[in-house]
Structures are given as C-alpha cells and as structure tokens.
Design a protein around this motif. Structure first.
Motif, PDB file in Angstrom:
ATOM      1  N   GLN A 111       0.800  -1.220   0.000  1.00  0.00           N
ATOM      2  CA  GLN A 111       0.000   0.000   0.000  1.00  0.00           C
ATOM      3  C   GLN A 111       0.838   1.278   0.000  1.00  0.00           C
ATOM      4  O   GLN A 111       0.322   2.357  -0.290  1.00  0.00           O
ATOM      5  CB  GLN A 111      -0.909   0.019   1.234  1.00  0.00           C
ATOM      6  CG  GLN A 111      -2.036  -1.011   1.150  1.00  0.00           C
ATOM      7  CD  GLN A 111      -2.495  -1.474   2.537  1.00  0.00           C
ATOM      8  OE1 GLN A 111      -2.269  -0.776   3.532  1.00  0.00           O
ATOM      9  NE2 GLN A 111      -3.110  -2.657   2.601  1.00  0.00           N
ATOM     10  N   ALA A 112       2.098   1.155   0.341  1.00  0.00           N
ATOM     11  CA  ALA A 112       2.920   2.356   0.536  1.00  0.00           C
ATOM     12  C   ALA A 112       3.091   3.125  -0.766  1.00  0.00           C
ATOM     13  O   ALA A 112       3.360   2.556  -1.820  1.00  0.00           O
ATOM     14  CB  ALA A 112       4.286   1.968   1.090  1.00  0.00           C
ATOM     15  N   GLU A 113       2.904   4.435  -0.653  1.00  0.00           N
ATOM     16  CA  GLU A 113       3.072   5.268  -1.842  1.00  0.00           C
ATOM     17  C   GLU A 113       4.369   6.047  -1.757  1.00  0.00           C
ATOM     18  O   GLU A 113       4.741   6.545  -0.699  1.00  0.00           O
ATOM     19  CB  GLU A 113       1.877   6.203  -1.974  1.00  0.00           C
ATOM     20  CG  GLU A 113       0.670   5.400  -2.438  1.00  0.00           C
ATOM     21  CD  GLU A 113      -0.547   6.265  -2.682  1.00  0.00           C
ATOM     22  OE1 GLU A 113      -0.371   7.470  -2.974  1.00  0.00           O
ATOM     23  OE2 GLU A 113      -1.661   5.725  -2.557  1.00  0.00           O
ATOM     24  N   GLU A 114       4.990   6.168  -2.904  1.00  0.00           N
ATOM     25  CA  GLU A 114       6.290   6.824  -2.962  1.00  0.00           C
ATOM     26  C   GLU A 114       6.172   8.303  -2.614  1.00  0.00           C
ATOM     27  O   GLU A 114       5.317   9.020  -3.139  1.00  0.00           O
ATOM     28  CB  GLU A 114       6.861   6.655  -4.369  1.00  0.00           C
ATOM     29  CG  GLU A 114       8.240   7.239  -4.497  1.00  0.00           C
ATOM     30  CD  GLU A 114       8.943   6.829  -5.789  1.00  0.00           C
ATOM     31  OE1 GLU A 114       8.442   5.908  -6.479  1.00  0.00           O
ATOM     32  OE2 GLU A 114       9.973   7.432  -6.082  1.00  0.00           O
ATOM     33  N   GLU A 115       7.025   8.760  -1.749  1.00  0.00           N
ATOM     34  CA  GLU A 115       7.088  10.182  -1.380  1.00  0.00           C
ATOM     35  C   GLU A 115       7.841  10.929  -2.481  1.00  0.00           C
ATOM     36  O   GLU A 115       8.857  10.438  -2.982  1.00  0.00           O
ATOM     37  CB  GLU A 115       7.847  10.273  -0.053  1.00  0.00           C
ATOM     38  CG  GLU A 115       7.927  11.629   0.540  1.00  0.00           C
ATOM     39  CD  GLU A 115       6.563  12.209   0.869  1.00  0.00           C
ATOM     40  OE1 GLU A 115       6.177  13.164   0.160  1.00  0.00           O
ATOM     41  OE2 GLU A 115       5.885  11.701   1.782  1.00  0.00           O
ATOM     42  N   ILE A 116       7.319  12.112  -2.866  1.00  0.00           N
ATOM     43  CA  ILE A 116       8.070  12.848  -3.880  1.00  0.00           C
ATOM     44  C   ILE A 116       8.674  14.148  -3.332  1.00  0.00           C
ATOM     45  O   ILE A 116       9.586  14.716  -3.913  1.00  0.00           O
ATOM     46  CB  ILE A 116       7.224  13.148  -5.144  1.00  0.00           C
ATOM     47  CG1 ILE A 116       5.805  13.533  -4.743  1.00  0.00           C
ATOM     48  CG2 ILE A 116       7.188  11.941  -6.094  1.00  0.00           C
ATOM     49  CD1 ILE A 116       4.992  14.087  -5.869  1.00  0.00           C
ATOM     50  N   ASP A 117       8.161  14.565  -2.182  1.00  0.00           N
ATOM     51  CA  ASP A 117       8.680  15.776  -1.551  1.00  0.00           C
ATOM     52  C   ASP A 117      10.102  15.514  -1.020  1.00  0.00           C
ATOM     53  O   ASP A 117      10.302  14.682  -0.134  1.00  0.00           O
ATOM     54  CB  ASP A 117       7.727  16.126  -0.405  1.00  0.00           C
ATOM     55  CG  ASP A 117       8.113  17.372   0.356  1.00  0.00           C
ATOM     56  OD1 ASP A 117       7.202  18.110   0.741  1.00  0.00           O
ATOM     57  OD2 ASP A 117       9.329  17.599   0.583  1.00  0.00           O
ATOM     58  N   VAL A 118      11.078  16.225  -1.595  1.00  0.00           N
ATOM     59  CA  VAL A 118      12.472  15.922  -1.233  1.00  0.00           C
ATOM     60  C   VAL A 118      12.785  16.076   0.253  1.00  0.00           C
ATOM     61  O   VAL A 118      13.582  15.326   0.808  1.00  0.00           O
ATOM     62  CB  VAL A 118      13.514  16.743  -2.058  1.00  0.00           C
ATOM     63  CG1 VAL A 118      13.687  16.176  -3.439  1.00  0.00           C
ATOM     64  CG2 VAL A 118      13.165  18.202  -2.073  1.00  0.00           C
ATOM     65  N   SER A 119      12.112  17.043   0.883  1.00  0.00           N
ATOM     66  CA  SER A 119      12.447  17.238   2.294  1.00  0.00           C
ATOM     67  C   SER A 119      11.910  16.070   3.127  1.00  0.00           C
ATOM     68  O   SER A 119      12.519  15.665   4.131  1.00  0.00           O
ATOM     69  CB  SER A 119      11.937  18.582   2.804  1.00  0.00           C
ATOM     70  OG  SER A 119      10.552  18.538   2.976  1.00  0.00           O
ATOM     71  N   ARG A 120      10.779  15.488   2.701  1.00  0.00           N
ATOM     72  CA  ARG A 120      10.264  14.331   3.447  1.00  0.00           C
ATOM     73  C   ARG A 120      11.106  13.089   3.171  1.00  0.00           C
ATOM     74  O   ARG A 120      11.314  12.282   4.078  1.00  0.00           O
ATOM     75  CB  ARG A 120       8.796  14.086   3.093  1.00  0.00           C
ATOM     76  CG  ARG A 120       8.045  15.380   3.323  1.00  0.00           C
ATOM     77  CD  ARG A 120       6.707  15.408   3.799  1.00  0.00           C
ATOM     78  NE  ARG A 120       5.980  14.353   4.382  1.00  0.00           N
ATOM     79  CZ  ARG A 120       4.661  14.436   4.468  1.00  0.00           C
ATOM     80  NH1 ARG A 120       4.040  15.468   3.922  1.00  0.00           N
ATOM     81  NH2 ARG A 120       3.992  13.506   5.074  1.00  0.00           N
ATOM     82  N   ILE A 121      11.576  12.961   1.944  1.00  0.00           N
ATOM     83  CA  ILE A 121      12.467  11.826   1.647  1.00  0.00           C
ATOM     84  C   ILE A 121      13.713  11.931   2.519  1.00  0.00           C
ATOM     85  O   ILE A 121      14.184  10.957   3.090  1.00  0.00           O
ATOM     86  CB  ILE A 121      12.853  11.801   0.148  1.00  0.00           C
ATOM     87  CG1 ILE A 121      11.599  11.585  -0.702  1.00  0.00           C
ATOM     88  CG2 ILE A 121      13.899  10.716  -0.135  1.00  0.00           C
ATOM     89  CD1 ILE A 121      11.817  11.710  -2.206  1.00  0.00           C
ATOM     90  N   SER A 122      14.192  13.158   2.635  1.00  0.00           N
ATOM     91  CA  SER A 122      15.402  13.337   3.423  1.00  0.00           C
ATOM     92  C   SER A 122      15.150  13.056   4.917  1.00  0.00           C
ATOM     93  O   SER A 122      16.008  12.520   5.610  1.00  0.00           O
ATOM     94  CB  SER A 122      15.960  14.726   3.116  1.00  0.00           C
ATOM     95  OG  SER A 122      16.395  15.364   4.255  1.00  0.00           O
ATOM     96  N   CYS A 123      13.938  13.380   5.403  1.00  0.00           N
ATOM     97  CA  CYS A 123      13.590  13.022   6.794  1.00  0.00           C
ATOM     98  C   CYS A 123      13.559  11.509   6.984  1.00  0.00           C
ATOM     99  O   CYS A 123      14.068  10.984   7.983  1.00  0.00           O
ATOM    100  CB  CYS A 123      12.217  13.560   7.178  1.00  0.00           C
ATOM    101  SG  CYS A 123      12.214  15.287   7.591  1.00  0.00           S
ATOM    102  N   ASN A 124      12.945  10.811   6.021  1.00  0.00           N
ATOM    103  CA  ASN A 124      12.904   9.343   6.112  1.00  0.00           C
ATOM    104  C   ASN A 124      14.313   8.765   6.147  1.00  0.00           C
ATOM    105  O   ASN A 124      14.618   7.848   6.902  1.00  0.00           O
ATOM    106  CB  ASN A 124      12.175   8.739   4.900  1.00  0.00           C
ATOM    107  CG  ASN A 124      10.694   9.089   4.868  1.00  0.00           C
ATOM    108  OD1 ASN A 124      10.119   9.498   5.880  1.00  0.00           O
ATOM    109  ND2 ASN A 124      10.077   8.924   3.706  1.00  0.00           N
TER     110      ASN A 124
END
Ligand code: BLA
Length: 313
Positions: free
Chosen positions: A211-224
């Motif tokens: 179910q997981a959807e890919e994050e596209i917001d770079v700042s959220r990717i960087s938080c992950n």
C-alpha cells in the motif's frame, strides 16, 4: 535438552546423565531458523520482484574462528526495498541466532521489519517488530498510519508471548506498540507460536509495503533517510549481539559485518555520528560511552495499553 537442527523434528537417542531419559527415543525440539527465512523470501516473492543485493558478492557464507560455525548471510533488494538481509548461524546444540531485517527505500516512510531471535540451551530471547521510522509516542499520525490496524495482531501475540521484563530503556524508542519482546524456555509449542507470530508480522509488513506510496517531496524523503540512518547508527553501535559476534569472527570481523552488512546504510545514508544522534552517550574524554544503556533497564511490564497508547514513563 533443547537442541536445534536444520530440517524438521527428528528422533534422537538421548545421551543424557538423566537415568529416566537415557536410551529413550525423545522428540527433539527443533526450530531451525531456516524455515523462517524460507517463508519470508517466498512471501516476499509473491509481492514484489527480489533481486540479489550487490552485498551478496562479499557476504554469503563465512566460517567462524572456531573453524566450524557457518554464518549464513543473504541479501536482496526490490523496488520499495533498499535492503532485505538475513544473518543466521547455529552452533550445534549450543545456540542459534537469526537477525532478519528489511529496510525500505528512503522514498517510503514504512517501518523497518525486525526479527531478532537468540536461543541458547533453554532460553530464547526474542524481538519481533515493525520498528517505526518515527517516534510513535509523540507522533500520533505516524502511529495511526501504520499501527492502528495492527493493534489486534499485537494484542493476540502479547498474550501468547508475554513481555520479557526489564529492557534497555533506550531501545523502547525504536519499538512499536505491537512489539514482541519476550523470553521463553524451549518447547515445541513456544517455537510454533514464534513461527506463527513471525509469519503474521511479516505478512502484515508486506501488506503495508503493497500500500505504501512513494514520497516525492524531497524534504520528506530526506527526513525518512535521516530517521533510517539514526536507527542504523543506534544498532551498529549498541546492538546486544556485538559480544557474541566478536567471539565468533573477532573484533575487526564483527565491525566489518555490522558496518557493511547488518547495518549497511550507516555509511551511505548520512554523515551524522552516533554522538550527534545520542549525545547522552558522550563520555568525559569525548568518546562514546561503551555502556549499552545510560538510563538503565526499565519497563518491567508491557508499557503499551490495549489501545496501543504508551503508558510507560
Ligand atoms: C539480548 N537483544 C537482547 C535484548 C534486546 C535485544 C532488547 C535484551 C537485552 C537488552 O535489554 O538490551 C534486541 N534491542 C534489540 C533489538 C533492538 C534493540 C532488535 O534495541 C532494535 C532496535 N542478538 C542478535 C544477534 C545476536 C544476538 C545477531 O540479534 C548474536 C550474534 C544476541 N541478544 C543476543 C544476546 C542477548 C541478546 C546474547 C542476551 C545477552 C545480553 O542481554 O546482552
């Protein structure tokens, strides 16, 4: 009496000092962790396309310093999976270890699948969890997103596999409301329950992955990415398996295994140091305090209530 063998249970003539048992055919308690790994790989293949990780070339099978213990390592990747890896070994009749983990790509804020089983003589130490990427005590949105639906699963196994008692307090921040932290004596029943818990938890993780959807917001990717890096940094430095690993493969070998295989990503996903994340471990001379815990052990009882709210302090 607990002993392990690869393969299913077998009949064995006990060579014991116990008169009552001597010479009797006794069913051995067998729990090869290989079947856990086989299950996980087969299930994963039903959900995604696994390919061998580049790590597979350097980390496959390795003989320990004792010349006989075989350390087994496997690693894969898949579209949403940065690294799926398994580490296991068995010193025949002495102890057995499984460290199985799945780390998502930073584009996903999925929990980290974590199964750590240690068995020796008659004790089994178990941590089985979907380790949250973010703090589930203060971050209700994250907790609800991944764990709300899983609370009944957690409650079922909290009953079957009771809380293991006091634990390194710092570890709690990496655990979810459905964590299984338990200790039990070896019996076929207990091992069967553990196997079914592993299967159900792994299937639950795979559903979350689907179910997981890919994050596209770079700042959220960087938080992950940072959250995963912090997790890896913690485990690379403070995992309870270190001592045993050192015994098996020596200090340099153990460091290499942890940095480059078990907690791969600790070099690649970020540059913060252990003390950047966990400054409370800084000792007077500026080095990392070797104690596993600064706060000490706590949480005699399960610190999560039936609704999955944290009730420890
Ligand atoms: C014990 N392993 C433990 C304990 C925990 C964990 C909580 C109980 C001791 C304690 O409170 O620290 C596991 N701790 C974890 C996990 C996380 C964490 C999974 O913080 C994740 C965030 N265990 C292994 C491997 C070995 C191993 C690979 O995973 C050996 C090579 C051994 N674990 C091991 C041993 C013990 C143990 C020997 C008991 C001895 C001890 O407590 O030091």
């Amino acid at each position: 009496l607990a002993s392990f063998s690869s393969g299913s249970s077998l009949n064995y003539t006990l060579n014991s000092n116990n008169n009552k048992l001597r010479g009797q055919r006794v069913r051995l308690i067998t729990c090869s962790y290989n079947k856990f790994i086989d299950f996980a790989l087969n299930q994963t293949k039903l959900h995604t396309h696994l390919v061998p990780s580049p790590l597979q070339d350097s980390y496959k099978c390795m003989t320990a310093l004792d010349g006989k213990t075989e350390l087994q390592m496997i690693s894969f990747q898949a579209p949403k999976i940065r690294l799926l890896r398994s580490f296991s070994f068995e010193v025949s009749g002495v102890n057995q270890v499984l460290d199985f983990a799945v780390f998502p790509e930073p584009e996903f804020d999925l929990p980290i699948f974590c199964a750590n089983f240690y068995s020796a003589a008659n004790t089994n130490i178990v941590v089985l969890d979907l380790n949250p990427l973010y703090d589930v005590i203060s971050n209700k949105d994250y907790k609800d997103k991944y764990f709300k639906k899983l609370i009944p699963l957690g409650l079922k196994y909290a009953e079957l596999l009771p809380w293991g008692g006091k634990i390194t307090s710092e570890s709690m921040r990496f655990f979810s409301p459905i964590v299984i932290w338990t200790k039990f004596s070896s019996s076929q029943d207990n091992h069967n329950v553990l196997y079914s818990a592993f299967m159900e938890y792994y299937k639950a993780w795979l559903e979350l992955m689907d179910q997981a959807e890919e994050e596209i917001d770079v700042s959220r990717i960087s938080c992950n990415q940072k959250a995963q890096h912090r997790y890896l940094t913690w485990r690379e430095q403070k995992d309870p398996g270190h001592q045993l690993l050192k015994k098996l493969v020596g200090e340099t070998g153990a460091k290499d295994l942890m940095r480059n295989f078990l907690f791969h990503g600790v070099k690649e996903l970020g540059s913060n140091t252990f003390l950047d994340y966990f400054p409370e471990y800084k000792s007077e001379d500026g080095t990392v305090n070797l104690k596993r815990s600064i706060i000490g052990k706590s949480y005699e009882n399960r610190p999560w209530d039936e609704k999955g709210d944290f009730i420890g302090r």
